[in-house]
Scaffold this active site. Structure first.
Site, PDB file in Angstrom:
ATOM      1  N   ASP A 131     -23.280  13.965 -26.383  1.00  0.00           N
ATOM      2  CA  ASP A 131     -21.867  14.347 -26.328  1.00  0.00           C
ATOM      3  C   ASP A 131     -21.081  13.443 -25.379  1.00  0.00           C
ATOM      4  O   ASP A 131     -20.533  13.857 -24.383  1.00  0.00           O
ATOM      5  CB  ASP A 131     -21.694  15.815 -25.960  1.00  0.00           C
ATOM      6  CG  ASP A 131     -22.394  16.167 -24.659  1.00  0.00           C
ATOM      7  OD1 ASP A 131     -23.214  15.349 -24.190  1.00  0.00           O
ATOM      8  OD2 ASP A 131     -22.126  17.231 -24.108  1.00  0.00           O
ATOM      9  N   GLU A 136       1.076   5.791  12.540  1.00  0.00           N
ATOM     10  CA  GLU A 136      -0.261   5.406  12.963  1.00  0.00           C
ATOM     11  C   GLU A 136      -0.379   3.917  13.287  1.00  0.00           C
ATOM     12  O   GLU A 136      -1.009   3.539  14.260  1.00  0.00           O
ATOM     13  CB  GLU A 136      -1.270   5.755  11.870  1.00  0.00           C
ATOM     14  CG  GLU A 136      -2.612   5.106  12.161  1.00  0.00           C
ATOM     15  CD  GLU A 136      -3.770   5.923  11.700  1.00  0.00           C
ATOM     16  OE1 GLU A 136      -3.755   6.315  10.536  1.00  0.00           O
ATOM     17  OE2 GLU A 136      -4.682   6.156  12.512  1.00  0.00           O
ATOM     18  N   ASP A 137       0.241   3.074  12.483  1.00  0.00           N
ATOM     19  CA  ASP A 137      -0.009   1.635  12.605  1.00  0.00           C
ATOM     20  C   ASP A 137       1.088   0.839  13.296  1.00  0.00           C
ATOM     21  O   ASP A 137       0.926  -0.350  13.533  1.00  0.00           O
ATOM     22  CB  ASP A 137      -0.232   1.032  11.203  1.00  0.00           C
ATOM     23  CG  ASP A 137      -1.518   1.539  10.576  1.00  0.00           C
ATOM     24  OD1 ASP A 137      -2.333   2.113  11.319  1.00  0.00           O
ATOM     25  OD2 ASP A 137      -1.699   1.369   9.359  1.00  0.00           O
ATOM     26  N   HIS A 195       0.826  -1.216   0.000  1.00  0.00           N
ATOM     27  CA  HIS A 195       0.000   0.000   0.000  1.00  0.00           C
ATOM     28  C   HIS A 195       0.864   1.273   0.000  1.00  0.00           C
ATOM     29  O   HIS A 195       0.711   2.108  -0.899  1.00  0.00           O
ATOM     30  CB  HIS A 195      -0.988  -0.041   1.165  1.00  0.00           C
ATOM     31  CG  HIS A 195      -1.662   1.262   1.455  1.00  0.00           C
ATOM     32  ND1 HIS A 195      -2.502   1.890   0.558  1.00  0.00           N
ATOM     33  CD2 HIS A 195      -1.596   2.088   2.528  1.00  0.00           C
ATOM     34  CE1 HIS A 195      -2.930   3.036   1.078  1.00  0.00           C
ATOM     35  NE2 HIS A 195      -2.392   3.181   2.269  1.00  0.00           N
ATOM     36  N   ASP A 218      -3.186   8.505  -1.093  1.00  0.00           N
ATOM     37  CA  ASP A 218      -3.569   7.435  -0.161  1.00  0.00           C
ATOM     38  C   ASP A 218      -5.028   7.048  -0.410  1.00  0.00           C
ATOM     39  O   ASP A 218      -5.382   5.878  -0.541  1.00  0.00           O
ATOM     40  CB  ASP A 218      -3.375   7.978   1.265  1.00  0.00           C
ATOM     41  CG  ASP A 218      -3.674   6.945   2.337  1.00  0.00           C
ATOM     42  OD1 ASP A 218      -3.499   5.738   2.067  1.00  0.00           O
ATOM     43  OD2 ASP A 218      -4.079   7.351   3.444  1.00  0.00           O
ATOM     44  N   HIS A 246       3.893   6.856   5.359  1.00  0.00           N
ATOM     45  CA  HIS A 246       2.704   7.567   5.844  1.00  0.00           C
ATOM     46  C   HIS A 246       1.886   6.816   6.889  1.00  0.00           C
ATOM     47  O   HIS A 246       1.192   7.426   7.683  1.00  0.00           O
ATOM     48  CB  HIS A 246       1.817   8.021   4.678  1.00  0.00           C
ATOM     49  CG  HIS A 246       0.893   6.977   4.138  1.00  0.00           C
ATOM     50  ND1 HIS A 246       1.261   6.105   3.153  1.00  0.00           N
ATOM     51  CD2 HIS A 246      -0.383   6.657   4.464  1.00  0.00           C
ATOM     52  CE1 HIS A 246       0.246   5.295   2.880  1.00  0.00           C
ATOM     53  NE2 HIS A 246      -0.763   5.601   3.664  1.00  0.00           N
TER      54      HIS A 246
END
Ligand code: MN
Length: 756
Positions: free
Chosen positions: A276, A93-94, A64, A156, A89
């Protein structure tokens, strides 16, 4: 979002190396300085940090961040700093690593970007409205710090949308919804057209898979015919351009599925009638930027020699580019099959700006200066657009649907504090929401730095500074533009508090004057006096006496003496009674029968008589009508029944209408005068879609968050739908209305109304 399984490490490694290799290759092809070393380190760091973790799709997690870094590099056009931040990134957080770890290894700039990304992660919409707003603010604040955070966040989101299929359906809808509401408009504003279009299509695909598939299928089915028409149309143009010696690339640009759908919706057209479906795009190569404009017009002239021009639809975005940097020349001509076809003419440079936004713009400027400062220059350009107060430039802010619940808005105080209000709330509602004193002395506000009056209606995202003056006093008229129950309650309380000393003073003045003139203080006398002075009640009379708006003169003596001595005929004089009896706290219990007051002492009612407040428990001379069961706070009227009791009806009760029409002389005006201790039983019906925990949410709101006493609850569920009846003890109607509003905001509730 991830699980920890670990099969087949060798296959994984191969896949990871391949993806990283493609990232690096793309970066090396770009015009950026080749800072491979730091990218390599960021990749290794992130890979170690996420080791053993997988995405829901089963892929190793590191796939990812690599994909996001690739979008950042190849689709947005950013350089090594952003690529590193993209790779890292999700680390803070993880995983166990902190922003400080990132800073030590990669420096302050990358750490700052990762911190910004960590802050706004989890989506702008969290699980609670307040969290949404909080994240929104963070997004904006971070945006002003470094726009790259927003661009990486966009990448992301794009990758998450591309891999959305592996998420659970409910999460899918949520992510697709916020993508359409927040990210796609933001991408548009930033000039990231290709990303905007893809985000829209992906959101649409997940929200309306059937319609998406159908449009896609019809596009495929009509492909052949379209190709034929296009080649008929384009062939003469190509011959002409070739003969002019222009180097170009021409292609049919199909409208995106989402924009076809939007057109079908807006014009109520079936797919077949959206003619169109595509535009022809001519992208020409041109070494000398100063020649671009004349080449554009040469091509324009070549096309209009061949086809009929639609007069009103030529757009010159070369001389005046769009606010987001878009440049091109558009014209519409009639094709061989009689349909209008749009032709877009761009140079290679304009085309890249159109697809990649300012990132591409910057690419064309490289070489003129140092990489960072050039980068800063275009980041600043974007920031300028975002800061630009021009309506066209900030219109993305209005497109940002901050709150999916249209019933609420979120505004900011100058200190950045967030306040949630019902929609329609005004400056004064906010002032009272923040503090009673602020509301009572509010004179105006600065809304987004512009001076606005008290009744100005606020919008989501407004920044509001309340202005006060110690000379300001609350006005009864304010109530007309207050929306929240809290503000109204606080205003009334303020008005009472302000009036109280004056009323007391006036009462003393009145008593003294009556005594001096030997007039008894009876209700008849006071009623007469009120009539003569044109005031509605005793409090008003006393207050106006104290403030010297009314002066008691000798001319009043004669009519008042007459009133004291003579009974006045029973009809015709419309006086005000403050009806209400004794406290009913102890007697109200949750059954409809008990809504009635217990065996009241029957007293004769004189329609001209004024009764003092309910707090004097000298027996009740009124009862609530069964038909409409009003509670304090409702607009009510009284009707003198045969037994002498005043029956209290809601003003809009159908029975009351009949009574008003037929028995006008038995009607008395009434006014609530509760002291707030009295509780009444109100019946609220809630309907909605059943989901796990919804009942708990409702009861939690009532008893814990609002502190309301719930006396009885019945609930019935039929298939997915439920209906709940609850009886709560409240002091007035405002509380019930507020309660209904807040229950309605609970996820799954479709209606919440008071039953009368
Ligand atoms: Mn991510």
């Amino acid at each position: 979002m991830e699980t920890t399984v670990m099969p087949n490490p060798r296959e994984d490694d191969k896949m990871i190396e391949a993806a990283y290799g493609e990232l690096l290759e793309g970066y090396l092809r770009s015009n950026h300085r080749k800072k491979v070393e730091i990218i390599e380190r960021a990749f290794k760091f992130a890979r170690e940090a996420h080791r053993g973790v997988r995405r829901r799709s089963g892929e190793p997690y590191i796939m990812h961040p690599i994909a996001v870094a690739r979008i950042v590099s190849q689709e947005i056009g950013l350089g090594s700093t952003s690529i590193c931040a993209a790779l890292l990134h999700d680390v803070v957080e993880d995983t166990e690593y902190t922003v400080e770890d990132i800073e030590q290894n990669f420096g302050a700039k990358i750490a700052q970007l990762v911190e910004g990304l960590t802050k706004i992660s989890g989506g702008i919409f969290g699980d609670k409205a307040s969290v949404q707003a909080e994240n929104f603010r963070k997004l904006l604040l971070t945006m002003s710090e470094d726009i790259r955070v927003v661009l990486i966040k966009m990448a992301d989101r794009l990758h998450n949308m591309r891999t959305l299929g592996s998420m659970a359906p409910n999460k899918r809808y949520k992510i697709a919804g916020e993508t359409l509401y927040i990210y796609a408009p933001l991408a548009h504003r930033l000039g990231l057209f290709a990303i905007k279009t893809e985000l829209e299509d992906l959101s649409f695909k997940h929200e309306h898979p059937d319609i998406y598939d159908e449009i896609e299928r019809k596009i495929r089915q009509t492909q052949e015919r379209r190709t034929m028409v296009y080649s008929d149309f384009s062939l003469p143009i190509k011959e002409k351009l070739d003969s002019l010696g222009i180097k170009y690339e021409a292609k049919a640009r199909l409208k995106s599925i989402y924009s076809i759908y939007k057109k079908m919706e807006a014009k109520h057209l079936p797919f077949e009638e959206v003619y169109d479906l595509y535009a022809m795009r001519i992208v020409f190569d041109c070494e000398d930027q100063s020649m671009e404009k004349s080449i554009c017009w040469n091509i324009y002239s070549a096309i209009t020699d061949l086809y009929q021009l639609h007069p009103g639809r030529t757009r010159d975005w070369i001389v005046t580019p769009k606010a987001n940097g878009y440049q091109a020349l558009h014209l519409t001509v009639m094709g061989p099959d009689g349909n209008w076809i749009e032709v877009q003419i761009r140079s290679r440079r304009m085309d890249e700006i159109a697809e990649k936004g300012f990132a591409a713009h910057w690419k064309y400027k490289i070489g003129e200066g140092d990489e960072e400062s050039e980068l800063n220059a275009w980041l600043k350009t974007i920031k300028d657009i975002l800061d630009n107060p021009e309506p066209s430039a900030i219109d993305f802010l209005s497109t940002l649907k901050l709150n999916l619940f249209a019933s609420e808005i979120v505004v900011f105080t100058p200190a950045g504090e967030l306040v949630t209000l019902p929609s329609g709330a005004t400056v004064l509602d906010l002032a009272f929401e923040l503090h009673s004193e602020l509301g009572l002395h509010c004179i105006a506000a600065k809304v987004n730095h512009k001076l606005m009056p008290l009744h100005c209606e606020l919008k989501s995202g407004d920044q509001v500074e309340i202005l006060t003056s110690k000379n300001q006093v609350p006005q009864a008229e304010w109530e007309s533009f207050l929306v929240t129950a809290k503000a109204r309650t606080r205003l009334r309380k303020g008005l009472r508090a302000m009036r109280q000393p004056l009323i007391a003073q006036g009462r003393e003045m009145l008593a003294r004057w009556l005594e001096e003139n030997d007039i008894p203080d009876t209700n008849l006398v006071i009623t007469k006096l009120q009539g003569l002075c044109h005031v509605g009640n005793r409090d008003d009379l006393c207050m106006q006496l104290a403030s010297e708006e009314i002066v008691l003169g000798d001319f009043l003596l004669k009519p008042l003496r007459k009133a004291a001595a003579l009974p006045v005929q029973s009809s015709g004089l419309f006086s005000k009674i403050v009806a209400i009896g004794k406290k009913v706290t102890a007697t109200v219990t949750p059954s409809s029968k008990e809504k009635e007051l217990p065996a009241p002492e029957v007293k004769p009612v004189n329609t001209k008589q004024i009764y003092r407040l309910c707090t004097t428990p000298d027996g009740s001379n009124f009862r609530f009508a069964e038909c409409c069961s009003p509670i304090p706070g409702d607009d009510v009227m009284g009707f003198v029944a045969d037994d002498g009791m005043v029956e209290i009806h809601a003003l809009d009760c159908p029975r009351a209408q009949v009574l008003k029409a037929g028995f006008g002389s038995s009607i008395v005006a009434t006014e609530w005068a509760t002291d707030g201790d009295i509780r009444f039983l109100a019946h609220v019906r809630v309907e909605g879609i059943d989901r796990h925990g919804i009942l708990q949410d409702i009861t939690l709101l009532i008893s814990t968050h609002m502190g309301i006493d719930m006396r009885k609850l019945t609930i019935e569920a039929k298939a997915e739908v439920f209906e709940a009846d609850l009886w709560v003890r409240v002091c007035d109607a405002d509380v019930v209305n507020d309660l209904c509003r807040r229950i309605k905001a609970i996820d799954g509730v479709t209606s919440s109304t008071r039953i009368v």
